[in-house]
Scaffold this motif. Structure first.
Motif, PDB file in Angstrom:
ATOM      1  N   ASP A   1      14.425 -36.421 102.939  1.00  0.00           N
ATOM      2  CA  ASP A   1      13.222 -36.846 102.203  1.00  0.00           C
ATOM      3  C   ASP A   1      14.378 -37.702 101.501  1.00  0.00           C
ATOM      4  O   ASP A   1      14.020 -38.694 101.333  1.00  0.00           O
ATOM      5  N   LEU A   2      15.653 -36.946 100.870  1.00  0.00           N
ATOM      6  CA  LEU A   2      16.579 -37.731  99.728  1.00  0.00           C
ATOM      7  C   LEU A   2      17.316 -38.203 100.801  1.00  0.00           C
ATOM      8  O   LEU A   2      17.452 -39.734 101.066  1.00  0.00           O
ATOM      9  N   ILE A   3      17.298 -38.014 102.668  1.00  0.00           N
ATOM     10  CA  ILE A   3      18.690 -38.901 102.959  1.00  0.00           C
ATOM     11  C   ILE A   3      17.785 -39.813 103.598  1.00  0.00           C
ATOM     12  O   ILE A   3      17.942 -40.471 103.968  1.00  0.00           O
ATOM     13  N   GLU A   4      16.313 -39.311 103.921  1.00  0.00           N
ATOM     14  CA  GLU A   4      15.427 -41.380 104.307  1.00  0.00           C
ATOM     15  C   GLU A   4      15.387 -42.148 103.200  1.00  0.00           C
ATOM     16  O   GLU A   4      16.010 -43.426 103.160  1.00  0.00           O
ATOM     17  N   PHE A   5      15.200 -41.539 101.968  1.00  0.00           N
ATOM     18  CA  PHE A   5      15.740 -42.536 101.014  1.00  0.00           C
ATOM     19  C   PHE A   5      17.295 -43.044 101.087  1.00  0.00           C
ATOM     20  O   PHE A   5      16.730 -44.955 101.033  1.00  0.00           O
TER      21      PHE A   5
ATOM     22  N   ILE B   1      26.268 -39.108  97.160  1.00  0.00           N
ATOM     23  CA  ILE B   1      25.683 -38.358  97.678  1.00  0.00           C
ATOM     24  C   ILE B   1      26.252 -37.135  97.858  1.00  0.00           C
ATOM     25  O   ILE B   1      25.002 -35.982  97.904  1.00  0.00           O
ATOM     26  N   LEU B   2      27.102 -36.437  98.556  1.00  0.00           N
ATOM     27  CA  LEU B   2      27.551 -35.105  97.839  1.00  0.00           C
ATOM     28  C   LEU B   2      27.475 -34.622  96.602  1.00  0.00           C
ATOM     29  O   LEU B   2      26.800 -33.271  96.384  1.00  0.00           O
ATOM     30  N   TYR B   3      27.118 -35.675  95.130  1.00  0.00           N
ATOM     31  CA  TYR B   3      27.489 -34.981  93.962  1.00  0.00           C
ATOM     32  C   TYR B   3      26.070 -34.556  94.009  1.00  0.00           C
ATOM     33  O   TYR B   3      25.171 -33.714  93.083  1.00  0.00           O
ATOM     34  N   ALA B   4      24.601 -35.137  94.664  1.00  0.00           N
ATOM     35  CA  ALA B   4      23.283 -35.294  94.786  1.00  0.00           C
ATOM     36  C   ALA B   4      22.925 -34.166  95.705  1.00  0.00           C
ATOM     37  O   ALA B   4      22.020 -32.844  94.802  1.00  0.00           O
ATOM     38  N   MET B   5      23.257 -33.714  97.126  1.00  0.00           N
ATOM     39  CA  MET B   5      23.559 -32.526  97.377  1.00  0.00           C
ATOM     40  C   MET B   5      23.819 -31.455  96.827  1.00  0.00           C
ATOM     41  O   MET B   5      23.021 -30.309  97.188  1.00  0.00           O
ATOM     42  N   ASP B   6      24.741 -31.603  96.112  1.00  0.00           N
ATOM     43  CA  ASP B   6      25.261 -30.152  95.862  1.00  0.00           C
ATOM     44  C   ASP B   6      24.279 -29.889  94.493  1.00  0.00           C
ATOM     45  O   ASP B   6      24.196 -27.885  94.420  1.00  0.00           O
ATOM     46  N   GLY B   7      24.324 -30.943  93.536  1.00  0.00           N
ATOM     47  CA  GLY B   7      23.253 -30.954  92.712  1.00  0.00           C
ATOM     48  C   GLY B   7      22.364 -30.251  92.841  1.00  0.00           C
ATOM     49  O   GLY B   7      21.539 -29.247  92.735  1.00  0.00           O
TER      50      GLY B   7
END
Length: 208
Positions: free
Chosen positions: A190-194, A162-168
């Motif tokens: 929206d990503l967090i909800e997913f 999740i951290l890598y996705a958010m940083d990207g």
């Protein structure tokens, strides 16, 4: 750093900081011009060097401000005062976006700082970054309610993913101009909800 900087009106301090965050976020340390920062903040170059003795002095001050402002907003948004991992993410996101509304390039600067290769600042930045990341991760894993997650989930791998996705995502947004905090907040929400639907148990799984 010259303490006279703190005697400036708050808006003038903010203008200088925002100009510096933007300049260092958009270029590597060596290529960033103090002249550009002075121009963007509407002060003379000599005055900028009066407040900050050199570029490194200014850069390290910006970094300490990132840490301090982030700490204060985490407290203000009660980010760690819940045992719901995804609620933590939501609160953290809201706090970051609130900061970006005041300092649009602050987080872009912090990401750029992590990858900075200038030897005079690289080790200090990365050492502090890793120390803060480890401390934050320890607090998160101490407080979250693990029973909410689906069985057999490797929580640490999930956390890193999740951290890598958010940083990207943040990097991709910071490469566009202007930065729009409300857009960033909506899309990451929206990503967090997913992620929540993927990693949390459904009600009918609780007794499984």
């Amino acid at each position: 750093m010259n303490d006279k900087f703190f005697q400036l009106p708050a808006q003038k301090q903010k203008r200088i900081l925002n100009a510096a965050y933007k300049a260092f976020a958009q270029s590597p340390y060596k290529k960033t011009s103090m002249s550009l920062i002075a121009y963007e903040s509407d002060v003379s170059k000599s005055l900028l060097f009066y407040y900050f003795k050199n570029k490194q002095d200014l850069y390290l001050y910006l970094w300490t401000q990132v840490i301090e402002m982030t700490r204060k907003t985490i407290q203000a948004y009660k980010t760690l005062e819940t045992d719901d991992f995804f609620e933590m993410l939501r609160r953290s996101l809201r706090s970051k976006c609130a900061l970006m509304k005041e300092h649009p390039y602050l987080y872009a600067f912090s990401l750029q700082a992590y990858y900075e290769t200038e030897p005079s600042i690289q080790n200090l930045i990365q050492d502090q970054f890793h120390m803060l990341s480890q401390s934050s991760e320890a607090i998160v894993f101490e407080r979250i309610d693990r029973t909410r997650f689906r069985k057999k989930i490797d929580l640490r791998k999930m956390y890193q993913e999740i951290l890598y996705a958010m940083d990207g995502y943040m990097l991709s947004q910071f490469r566009s101009d202007p930065i729009v905090p409300n857009k960033i907040e909506k899309e990451i929400m929206d990503l967090i909800e997913f992620w929540e639907t993927i990693y949390y148990q459904k009600e009918n799984e609780n007794g499984a």
